[in-house]
Write an enzyme that holds these catalytic residues in place. Structure first.
Site, PDB file in Angstrom:
ATOM      1  CG  HIS A 310      -2.059   0.738   1.053  1.00 29.01           C
ATOM      2  ND1 HIS A 310      -1.985   2.410   1.440  1.00 29.01           N
ATOM      3  CD2 HIS A 310      -3.350   0.683   0.784  1.00 29.01           C
ATOM      4  CE1 HIS A 310      -3.192   2.718   1.138  1.00 29.01           C
ATOM      5  NE2 HIS A 310      -4.059   1.801   0.862  1.00 29.01           N
ATOM      6  CG  ASP A 368      -8.352  -4.410  -3.086  1.00 21.33           C
ATOM      7  OD1 ASP A 368      -7.540  -3.565  -2.795  1.00 21.33           O
ATOM      8  OD2 ASP A 368      -9.424  -4.274  -3.219  1.00 21.33           O
TER       9      ASP A 368
END
Ligand code: SDX
Length: 434
Positions: A310, A368
């Site tokens: 991320h 996700d």
């Protein structure tokens, strides 16, 4: 938007000149240096292609601390909202800045539910797509076309118009999403039910069929609702930045959200949930993990560990922790024997989070990694995963769009560049070019 007035200054010096750049302190997080006068004072631009270290706006909506794994919406921790609030309540909070009273909640919910229906002519849009069109293509195109049907609410200088368009977008995007799924499987559209909650109605439109009395499982509706809350907003991510940029030109809100949907679709962003599930299928079994991770760690390969890493979270994504728990709950509720893909995902997470390559780069499961497993267990097909992400993120997108429009300091977004092309040169007519 009034910055925090606790201003300092930073001196920026070059060989020939210097300037004092004001710095601003927010409520939380790093201070920012205001470089807007640098081109004029020093003849210099800042250079930050991925906007890795650039604050593009000031905002009161969401705060993220990537090192500590903190995510706040209007100051409320995501863990509290995911546990105690529902998606409609969270939408109210993101839009208006405060949690609604019971009265405010019921009035908001009732009004939102009236916007779920689509103009009947919009049904014709679906017939223009192939049955095997990706639902994101249908969502992106149809949301953009909404401005052709809803002309009232487009005077974005009026607060009531901004509010009307925001509510329409939140409500109607879910209907378009569900109808895109029905269209792809050749089943009739199911009209929205104004009595049901947002998530119950979404499951109803996805899975009910004429002639059979589909009963929404409250545990699954709660799981969907929690997934929507967890995906509602996330500061200035790629798709939200896209919405703000398109909004800065004065485009209508439907075009702005359609642009956000397009940006979210990419596998590096919201498309990662679909890609993560396909990745697990390609790994197959625990034995396949070492070879796959070698490819993911090879800088010369384009393979990535989908659902990992991320831009901001370098320890853990708080949403991933909540989703891991929700995944177990849904699998148990559905009585699925230990889902082999869930087992594989948990083994993959364990191996990767103990691997020096991932640890050194701060690569951990993101939102996700588990969402796809839950959605698959709920019977939602992979090509609908990012669609559901878009349904949730529409709340964040319209809230951020509204905040930008209402910011008197907001201007059209028009960055500059570092030019590395040719110097000026003389044109040669084509017949002289040899
Ligand atoms: C979302 O921004 C948001 O808030 C997004 C989001 C939201 O709610 O809006 O949180 C939703 O988009 C989550 C992210 C979903 N994407 C994925 O899961 C795709 C896989 N992840 C990567 O593509 C990547 O981690 C990104 C895109 C998420 C972040 O990219 P960055 O910050 O630009 O990091 P990078 O590409 O500069 O990587 C730094 C290093 C590189 O290695 P070195 O050059 O240092 O040797 O880490 C490596 C990368 O090669 N790396 C990975 C990796 N992610 C980064 N290596 C293998 N697998 C990965 N997933």
């Amino acid at each position: 938007m009034n910055h925090n007035t606790n201003k300092n200054t930073v001196t920026i010096e070059t060989n020939s000149s210097s300037m004092q750049a004001p710095s601003f302190q927010g409520t939380m997080g790093p201070d920012v240096i205001d470089l807007r006068s640098m081109p004029q004072n020093l003849g210099l631009y800042s250079f930050d292609p991925g906007l890795i270290g650039t604050a593009t706006c000031s905002s009161k909506i969401t705060f993220i601390d990537g090192e500590k794994g903190i995510l706040l919406h209007r100051g409320y921790p995501i863990e509290e909202l995911a546990t105690h609030a529902n998606f409609t309540e969270t939408a109210y909070l993101l839009l208006y800045g405060e949690l609604p009273t019971l009265e405010q909640y019921h009035v908001f919910k009732k009004d939102m539910n009236t916007h779920r229906l689509l103009n009947e002519q919009i049904r014709n849009f679906f017939n223009g797509f192939r049955r095997d069109a990706h639902p994101m293509a249908i969502l992106c195109g149809t949301v953009s076309a909404l401005s052709a049907f809803y002309h009232d609410g487009l005077n974005i200088s009026q607060p009531e118009d901004r509010d009307l368009s925001a509510r329409r977008l939140i409500a109607k995007t879910a209907t378009i999403a569900a109808w895109a799924y029905k269209y792809s499987i050749g089943e009739p559209f199911i009209y929205p039910d104004e009595e049901m909650s947002f998530s119950e109605n979404f499951l109803h439109m996805l899975f009910a069929r004429p002639g059979n009395h589909y009963k929404v499982n409250p545990v699954l509706a709660r799981a969907i609702d929690r997934i929507l809350v967890l995906h509602a907003d996330h500061e200035q991510n790629a798709s939200t930045t896209t919405v703000r940029l398109v909004g800065s030109t004065g485009s209508n809100p439907y075009a702005c959200i359609s642009a956000g949907i397009a940006a979210l679709w990419g596998p590096a962003h919201g498309g990662a949930n679909e890609a993560a599930l396909n990745m697990l299928k390609s790994i197959g079994t625990r034995d396949g993990i070492p070879a796959f991770l070698e490819k993911a760690k090879d800088r010369n390969s384009t393979v990535r560990l989908m659902g990992f890493g991320h831009r901001v979270y370098k320890n853990f994504d708080p949403r991933a922790k909540i989703l891991q728990e929700t995944c177990r709950e849904v699998i148990a509720e559905l009585g699925l024997e230990r889902d082999p893909l869930l087992d594989l995902a948990m083994e993959l997470e364990k191996v990767a989070t103990h691997d020096e390559y991932f640890i050194k780069r701060g690569l951990y499961p993101n939102v996700d990694f588990y969402s796809g497993l839950i959605l698959k267990a709920l019977g939602i097909p992979e090509n609908m995963f990012t669609v559901l992400f878009a349904v949730a993120r529409t709340v964040g997108w319209v809230s951020q769009w509204k905040e930008m429009i209402e910011d008197p300091t907001a201007r059209i977004v028009r960055p500059r560049q570092l030019y590395i092309g040719s110097n000026r040169r003389k044109f040669t007519p084509i017949h002289e070019r040899g």
